[in-house]
Enzyme design. Structure first.
Site: not given
Ligand code: AMP
Length: 178
Positions: A120, A124, A88
């Protein structure tokens, strides 16, 4: 086959990731899911992660790399995977020079994503409007350079994520099998 899915929250990465996982018989791995599980632990690390996730901020690169790269070393990921949410940041992409076959960017406008998410029921705790806005804003500032880097390497496949689930899936298949 090693596939990375990139897109803002609400783009449909987990839906498409699960469909790709079924089709190619490769495991689906979401970095966000891993962090949400870790955030349930009643430890200092768990509490710290919970606060970070609820704010919509990113987990620092060092922690993210340690956690995700450790996961990817497991035997079940050696023959391929669909990875959602990682890399990311440019630092993550540089440290993760694993042999990825395809990087699929599911392109959805902020407006469409917010519309979908608001329609939706929040499942979470980290799906508050302010956290979602923060994640979308970080996507534009921090993840867009990752997309550009993969584009330069010729690995990027962009699909229009605003079509139906089936049409998006068909575009992804066409892009990766081309
Ligand atoms: P997501 O479900 O992919 O939206 O991830 C939820 C949360 O997990 C994000 O808002 C970040 O806080 C953390 N997160 C997930 N993937 C990453 C990543 N590659 N780098 C940093 N934080 C991450």
């Amino acid at each position: 086959m090693k596939i990375v899915l990139i897109g803002i929250q609400g783009a449909g990465k987990s839906t498409q990731g699960s469909m790709l996982s079924d089709k190619y018989k490769i495991p689906y791995l979401s970095s966000g899911h891993i962090f949400r599980e870790m955030a349930k632990e009643k430890t200092r690390l768990g509490r710290w992660l919970k606060e970070l996730l609820n704010s919509g901020a990113l987990v620092p690169d060092e922690t993210t790399l340690e956690v995700v790269l450790t996961y990817l070393k497991k035997p079940e990921y050696q023959n391929g995977f669909v990875l959602d949410g990682f890399p990311r940041t440019v630092a993550q992409a540089e440290a993760f020079n694993g042999s990825i076959d395809h990087v699929v960017y599911i392109d959805v406008s902020d407006k469409e994503a917010l519309w979908r998410i608001s329609g939706r029921v929040a499942e979470r705790e980290d799906e508050t409007l302010s956290a979602i806005r923060q994640r979308i804003s970080l996507f534009h500032s921090v993840t867009t350079p990752v997309i550009e880097a993969y584009r330069k390497k010729g690995k990027l496949r962009t699909v229009d994520g605003e079509l139906s689930i089936e049409d998006v899936f068909a575009q992804i298949i066409a892009a990766i099998e081309a």
